[in-house]
Design an enzyme around this catalytic site. Structure first.
Site, PDB file in Angstrom:
ATOM      1  N   ASP A   1       0.490  47.510 103.898  1.00 11.78           N
ATOM      2  CA  ASP A   1      -0.711  48.283 103.634  1.00 11.78           C
ATOM      3  C   ASP A   1      -0.304  49.568 102.918  1.00 11.78           C
ATOM      4  O   ASP A   1       0.873  49.904 102.813  1.00 11.78           O
ATOM      5  CB  ASP A   1      -1.515  48.562 104.916  1.00 11.78           C
ATOM      6  CG  ASP A   1      -2.986  48.828 104.576  1.00 11.78           C
ATOM      7  OD1 ASP A   1      -3.300  49.035 103.385  1.00 11.78           O
ATOM      8  OD2 ASP A   1      -3.830  48.837 105.484  1.00 11.78           O
TER       9      ASP A   1
HETATM   10  C1  BGC Z   1      -6.510  49.625 103.389  1.00 10.68           C
HETATM   11  C2  BGC Z   1      -6.393  48.202 102.925  1.00 10.68           C
HETATM   12  C3  BGC Z   1      -6.637  48.130 101.440  1.00 10.68           C
HETATM   13  C4  BGC Z   1      -5.667  49.052 100.731  1.00 10.68           C
HETATM   14  C5  BGC Z   1      -5.812  49.039  99.237  1.00 10.68           C
HETATM   15  C6  BGC Z   1      -5.688  50.576 102.551  1.00 10.68           C
HETATM   16  O1  BGC Z   1      -5.954  51.903 102.865  1.00 10.68           O
HETATM   17  O2  BGC Z   1      -6.148  49.708 104.743  1.00 10.68           O
HETATM   18  O3  BGC Z   1      -7.264  47.379 103.623  1.00 10.68           O
HETATM   19  O4  BGC Z   1      -6.509  46.825 100.986  1.00 10.68           O
HETATM   20  O5  BGC Z   1      -5.880  50.375 101.177  1.00 10.68           O
HETATM   21  O6  BGC Z   1      -6.973  49.615  98.835  1.00 10.68           O
END
Ligand code: BGC
Length: 757
Positions: free
Chosen positions: A291
């Site tokens: 993540d």
């Molecule tokens: C989120 C993810 C997301 C990623 C990219 C993160 O802050 O937890 O779910 O896919 O950002 O945007």
């Protein structure tokens, strides 16, 4: 006849055999191509494939300082970038892809990721709302539409579905998942993966899916986003992991790990989750993306002393691609050269990434998702708008309808429509809508204006927020301006029916949007009570991304419609339901509490030793101030018609282990409308080596019933439904007495019993 059947069977067998051979051959050729390429790559280029950068505008998390555009371009040219996220639009995608393919030494194409969470530009309802449809065909189709729009915009990978189970409505990201139940959650996960990926990943209309967040992110303590998770392995195996496992079985090509620590270990650094379970026991051969900056965050977690150690731990644990920590690219080459990280681990990660790129067809044609004509035709098409409207109607849940106030009469009525959200064209778009334009949803006001037979008067009453409402801003609800109350009340006074649209703004749930209150924010509760004083004939339409606690409304307001954040076509969907052109059939995928103090509250709880008040004193499991049951239970949802259930009928009283258990139940439409009903089946394993929940959903079917019609719905339980995991992760099916329950919601069922020998 027999012979013909035999020939057909043989032919079918050969076709299956051939298809399987082709699959293995494709795999082999992809495998060979990957090995061939890998052998030509320098260590730096390999590590480059494990590096993902954000695009140059929309940011969905805190960015490292060194993340400037010049450096990203330089790395693209060197072949040090394997993927980019949040680059979108054929022109933009082509531009970065061109650098990777035409300017880097080996010309390896980028995989382009994006958060396609509930639609791309034409937005469908938030995922929690879609789950409320319990309609897997519709959910699969919704993901298919979203995939086709994203793919037409140059994107070939979504960071979805979010399959996090959560029991805590304070957590803002419950809007992204399928609610509290692992069985429903697994079905939804499967539908979404199949919808995004289709049957052919290389088609320019499908994209790779990503099951996230692995794992247990939805169990953040106190519902505060990114917070610690401490749960038993039994909860992990029985509640958290099933939708991930189902996603893997449905062929999902990528996983995303999660921000949280799980029992002391950050998920990003967890070998147990990533290597032992996912890549080991489950045999997952796609790749894992971290993540956003979650490798770097392991330093804040106190799990790594610095960025280098964090990178080392993440790669050892099986995280293949670094999203925006910029640590793999900064540290891995050095770590390998120092002998701290084996190059074998790097090779394994790169193989996985290159394999998925091959499957997407990117090596055959890196620009296959970049067709401007297709982009114009597909995005925002009439067909896509029809599809999201259909999904929106199916997602609506009728929570209460006293005295059949709904559906509204179509003629001769004076309707007062009240609430800032009623005219809002932005909020229904929800939280994840980076590719959509602001203020493009159909508002409830616009939807209701289509019905010309009544007089419609709109009054805002009060503003919802005082500050900015954007993806990056904290929303401010300290409105004190009551100057619109009088106009709202006078409109209500003159009306036959009042429709009030109240709830949360679309940006009030989602990432980073945890709440400690689950009430109507701002002045809305006050407005509701004031209007009620002059005209109690109120239909309350709720807009929200999580269960709300509304005991006063549940007690006093005759009709309540759960309309979530329904996307681009929200207002049309709501109006069609209010006017009875669509008979609602949604059911809650999450329990609605009476107040926030009950949270976490979920139907599949374990029994305490003192579940009932048998001794008539205080010493039993309860609250002194409020009942312990939810306000609206999991699975609850009404229709404009009524359904009568027969008792569940079992074929026998005793079943041998492994023998399928068949349960039949009759359901009759006893009301005045044709309608659909989600028939639900729950079980309880009465005594086991680990205490089992008081009810567990193990089957459901959405049936259409004409007025007066009866249908028999049959369910089959096998070992797959009757067993459970112990704390060691072993799956057990234990003999003993089981109860089965069938009915219209988790708290309205009839039961039967059988023994498993
Ligand atoms: C989120 C993810 C997301 C990623 C990219 C993160 O802050 O937890 O779910 O896919 O950002 O945007």
């Amino acid at each position: 006849m027999k012979q013909t059947l035999l020939i057909l069977a043989v032919l079918a067998g050969t076709t299956v055999g051939r298809a399987q051979n082709k699959k293995t051959m494709d795999k082999n050729t992809i495998g060979q191509k990957v090995e061939n390429l890998l052998s030509k790559m320098t260590l730096e280029e390999k590590v480059g494939q494990m590096n993902q950068y954000n695009g140059f505008w929309d940011v969905t998390g805190p960015s490292p300082k060194e993340g400037n555009a010049a450096l990203k371009y330089e790395h693209l040219r060197k072949g040090w970038v394997g993927s980019m996220l949040t680059v979108r639009g054929v022109k933009e995608v082509k531009a970065v892809q061109k650098i990777a393919v035409e300017e880097s030494r080996l010309g390896i194409p980028l995989i382009i990721g994006f958060d396609v969470i509930h639609g791309y530009k034409t937005l469908s309802p938030i995922p929690l709302a879609e789950a409320a449809s319990w309609d897997m065909e519709a959910i699969q189709n919704s993901a298919k539409v979203a995939a086709s729009e994203a793919a037409a915009s140059g994107i070939n990978w979504t960071f979805g579905p979010n399959v996090d189970i959560s029991r805590d409505a304070r957590w803002g990201r419950v809007m992204e998942g399928a609610g509290e139940d692992p069985f429903l959650g697994s079905k939804v996960a499967e539908a979404r993966v199949k919808g995004f990926q289709g049957n052919d990943l290389a088609s320019p209309l499908t994209i790779a899916a990503c099951a996230k967040h692995f794992a247990a992110y939805g169990f953040a303590e106190a519902g505060r986003d990114y917070n610690t998770v401490d749960i038993s392995n039994a909860t992990l195996y029985n509640t958290v992991l099933p939708p991930f496992k189902t996603a893997k079985e449905a062929g999902v090509r990528t996983f995303m790990n999660s921000f949280n620590i799980l029992n002391g270990v950050p998920a990003t650094g967890s070998s147990f989750l990533q290597r032992e379970i996912l890549k080991g026991k489950w045999g997952f051969d796609g790749f894992i993306i971290t993540d956003w900056a979650s490798i770097r965050e392991m330093v804040a977690h106190g799990f790594a002393k610095d960025g280098a150690e964090a990178a080392e731990k993440a790669v050892e644990a099986g995280a293949d691609m670094d999203m925006e920590s910029h640590l793999y690219i900064a540290e891995l080459v050095k770590l390998v050269k120092e002998g701290k990280v084996s190059e074998k681990l790097i090779d394994d990660a790169v193989r996985r990434i290159l394999r998925v790129k091959h499957e997407l067809g990117l090596f055959d044609n890196p620009y296959k998702y970049c067709d401007e004509k297709r982009e114009k035709e597909i995005i925002g098409s009439k067909a896509n708008n029809d599809a999201v409207l259909d999904m929106a109607k199916k997602s609506i849940v009728l929570l209460k309808n006293e005295g059949n106030l709904l559906p509204l009469k179509k003629n001769g009525q004076k309707i007062a429509l009240i609430g800032a959200l009623a005219a809002d064209k932005n909020s229904p778009l929800g939280s994840w809508r980076i590719a959509s334009d602001d203020n493009t949803a159909v508002s409830v006001l616009e939807g209701m204006q289509q019905y010309k037979g009544n007089t419609l008067v709109y009054e805002k009453g009060a503003d919802l927020t005082t500050g900015k409402t954007t993806f990056l801003d904290e929303l401010v609800f300290n409105t004190t301006d009551r100057s619109g109350f009088e106009a709202a009340k006078s409109a209500a006074k003159n009306a036959d029916v009042v429709v009030m649209v109240l709830g949360e703004h679309g940006f009030q749930s989602g990432e980073g949007r945890s709440r400690t209150n689950l009430d109507l924010p701002g002045l809305q509760q006050e407005l509701l009570e004031e209007v009620y004083k002059v005209n109690p004939n109120i239909v309350l339409v709720l807009n929200n991304g999580r269960p709300l606690a509304l005991p006063w409304a549940a007690e006093n307001i005759p009709a309540i419609v759960e309309a979530w954040h329904l996307g681009t076509q929200a207002g049309n969907a709501v109006a069609q339901v209010l006017y009875g052109d669509y008979n609602p059939s949604g059911k809650l995928p999450m329990s609605f509490p009476r107040n926030v103090g009950q949270v976490p509250i979920y139907y599949n709880q374990h029994s305490t030793g003192r579940p009932v008040n048998s001794d008539n004193n205080v010493f039993w499991s309860h609250y002194m101030d409020v009942e312990k049951t939810p306000l609206f239970a999991f699975g609850h949802g009404l229709s404009y018609t009524t359904f009568k259930y027969g008792e569940p009928k079992l074929g026998k009283k005793v079943y041998a282990k492994g023998e399928p258990v068949k349960i039949a139940v009759n359901v009759t439409n006893t009301g005045n409308y044709d309608g659909k009903e989600v028939v639900q089946l729950y079980i309880r394993d009465i005594a086991a080596s680990l205490s089992r929940p008081v009810k567990e959903l193990k089957g459901f079917e959405l049936v259409s019933l004409k007025k007066g019609e009866t249908k028999t719905v049959t369910f089959t339980l096998t070992d797959k439904e009757l067993g459970f995991y112990n704390n060691e992760g072993e799956y057990l099916v234990e003999p003993g007495i089981f109860k089965v329950f069938t009915g219209t919601s988790s708290d309205n069922v009839q039961e039967a019993e059988f023994e498993l020998k």
